[in-house]
Scaffold this motif. Structure first.
Motif, mmCIF file in Angstrom:
data_model
loop_
_atom_site.group_PDB
_atom_site.id
_atom_site.type_symbol
_atom_site.label_atom_id
_atom_site.label_comp_id
_atom_site.label_asym_id
_atom_site.label_seq_id
_atom_site.Cartn_x
_atom_site.Cartn_y
_atom_site.Cartn_z
ATOM 1 N N THR A 136 5.546 14.281 4.015
ATOM 2 C CA THR A 136 4.334 13.571 3.629
ATOM 3 C C THR A 136 4.579 12.863 2.309
ATOM 4 O O THR A 136 5.107 13.458 1.379
ATOM 5 C CB THR A 136 3.163 14.557 3.475
ATOM 6 N N PHE A 137 4.213 11.589 2.243
ATOM 7 C CA PHE A 137 4.382 10.792 1.036
ATOM 8 C C PHE A 137 3.067 10.138 0.670
ATOM 9 O O PHE A 137 2.281 9.774 1.537
ATOM 10 C CB PHE A 137 5.430 9.682 1.255
ATOM 11 N N GLN A 138 2.839 9.978 -0.587
ATOM 12 C CA GLN A 138 1.686 9.222 -1.078
ATOM 13 C C GLN A 138 2.142 7.781 -1.259
ATOM 14 O O GLN A 138 3.115 7.516 -1.948
ATOM 15 C CB GLN A 138 1.199 9.794 -2.402
ATOM 16 N N LEU A 139 1.460 6.844 -0.616
ATOM 17 C CA LEU A 139 1.825 5.438 -0.698
ATOM 18 C C LEU A 139 0.670 4.639 -1.260
ATOM 19 O O LEU A 139 -0.481 5.036 -1.159
ATOM 20 C CB LEU A 139 2.188 4.894 0.694
ATOM 21 N N ASN A 140 1.001 3.494 -1.841
ATOM 22 C CA ASN A 140 -0.033 2.599 -2.354
ATOM 23 C C ASN A 140 -0.593 1.776 -1.210
ATOM 24 O O ASN A 140 0.149 1.254 -0.383
ATOM 25 C CB ASN A 140 0.543 1.675 -3.423
ATOM 26 N N SER A 141 -1.906 1.649 -1.153
ATOM 27 C CA SER A 141 -2.531 0.849 -0.111
ATOM 28 C C SER A 141 -3.699 0.081 -0.717
ATOM 29 O O SER A 141 -4.168 0.383 -1.805
ATOM 30 C CB SER A 141 -3.013 1.735 1.031
ATOM 31 N N HIS A 142 -4.144 -0.934 0.019
ATOM 32 C CA HIS A 142 -5.229 -1.768 -0.461
ATOM 33 C C HIS A 142 -5.979 -2.329 0.743
ATOM 34 O O HIS A 142 -5.372 -2.712 1.741
ATOM 35 C CB HIS A 142 -4.672 -2.929 -1.302
ATOM 36 N N ILE A 143 -7.292 -2.360 0.660
ATOM 37 C CA ILE A 143 -8.109 -3.003 1.687
ATOM 38 C C ILE A 143 -8.678 -4.273 1.074
ATOM 39 O O ILE A 143 -9.379 -4.220 0.064
ATOM 40 C CB ILE A 143 -9.241 -2.079 2.171
ATOM 41 N N ASN A 144 -8.368 -5.422 1.683
ATOM 42 C CA ASN A 144 -8.822 -6.702 1.110
ATOM 43 C C ASN A 144 -10.264 -7.002 1.516
ATOM 44 O O ASN A 144 -10.904 -6.218 2.217
ATOM 45 C CB ASN A 144 -7.865 -7.840 1.477
ATOM 46 N N GLU A 145 -10.759 -8.169 1.109
ATOM 47 C CA GLU A 145 -12.161 -8.527 1.355
ATOM 48 C C GLU A 145 -12.468 -8.697 2.842
ATOM 49 O O GLU A 145 -13.619 -8.637 3.257
ATOM 50 C CB GLU A 145 -12.545 -9.805 0.592
ATOM 51 N N ASN A 146 -11.432 -8.885 3.676
ATOM 52 C CA ASN A 146 -11.625 -9.015 5.117
ATOM 53 C C ASN A 146 -11.529 -7.678 5.840
ATOM 54 O O ASN A 146 -11.603 -7.618 7.063
ATOM 55 C CB ASN A 146 -10.602 -9.990 5.713
ATOM 56 N N GLY A 147 -11.322 -6.609 5.075
ATOM 57 C CA GLY A 147 -11.218 -5.279 5.671
ATOM 58 C C GLY A 147 -9.852 -4.980 6.248
ATOM 59 O O GLY A 147 -9.705 -4.069 7.050
ATOM 60 N N ILE A 148 -8.843 -5.740 5.845
ATOM 61 C CA ILE A 148 -7.496 -5.519 6.347
ATOM 62 C C ILE A 148 -6.754 -4.594 5.393
ATOM 63 O O ILE A 148 -6.720 -4.813 4.181
ATOM 64 C CB ILE A 148 -6.738 -6.856 6.509
ATOM 65 N N LEU A 149 -6.152 -3.567 5.952
ATOM 66 C CA LEU A 149 -5.420 -2.578 5.162
ATOM 67 C C LEU A 149 -3.971 -3.011 5.015
ATOM 68 O O LEU A 149 -3.317 -3.371 5.992
ATOM 69 C CB LEU A 149 -5.476 -1.207 5.853
ATOM 70 N N SER A 150 -3.465 -2.989 3.801
ATOM 71 C CA SER A 150 -2.038 -3.229 3.573
ATOM 72 C C SER A 150 -1.458 -2.009 2.876
ATOM 73 O O SER A 150 -2.086 -1.401 2.018
ATOM 74 C CB SER A 150 -1.822 -4.483 2.723
ATOM 75 N N VAL A 151 -0.252 -1.654 3.291
ATOM 76 C CA VAL A 151 0.425 -0.482 2.741
ATOM 77 C C VAL A 151 1.780 -0.926 2.217
ATOM 78 O O VAL A 151 2.532 -1.597 2.914
ATOM 79 C CB VAL A 151 0.607 0.609 3.815
#
Length: 80
Positions: free
Chosen positions: A3-18
């Motif tokens: 298990t790893f902790q990764l950086n992620s972000h949800i943009n204004e369109n609701g799209i998740l990027s990891v």
């Protein structure tokens, strides 16, 4: 499985990027992404308890709680 902790972000369109580590780009890595809503995380997070309840219980103990105790020597223990 690791298990790893990764950086992620949800943009204004609701799209998740990891963002995945560079080291993984050259390796054959299988990735399983498990998504949990914040509501589920909040519900599953244990609530922090305080010691106030313990102190209340201690004040309710009778005065003669330990009167039958004997001040014997400690039990013998085996040498390590």
């Amino acid at each position: 499985m690791h298990t790893f902790q990764l950086n992620s972000h949800i943009n204004e369109n609701g799209i998740l990027s990891v963002k995945l580590p560079k080291e993984w780009a050259e390796k054959d890595v299988n990735i399983l992404l498990v998504l949990e809503s914040l509501n589920q995380l909040k519900e599953s997070t244990p609530k922090k308890e305080s010691l106030a309840i313990a102190f209340d219980l201690l004040t309710e103990m009778p005065e003669d709680f330990m009167t039958h105790r004997q001040d014997d020597l400690p039990q013998e223990r085996e040498a390590w």
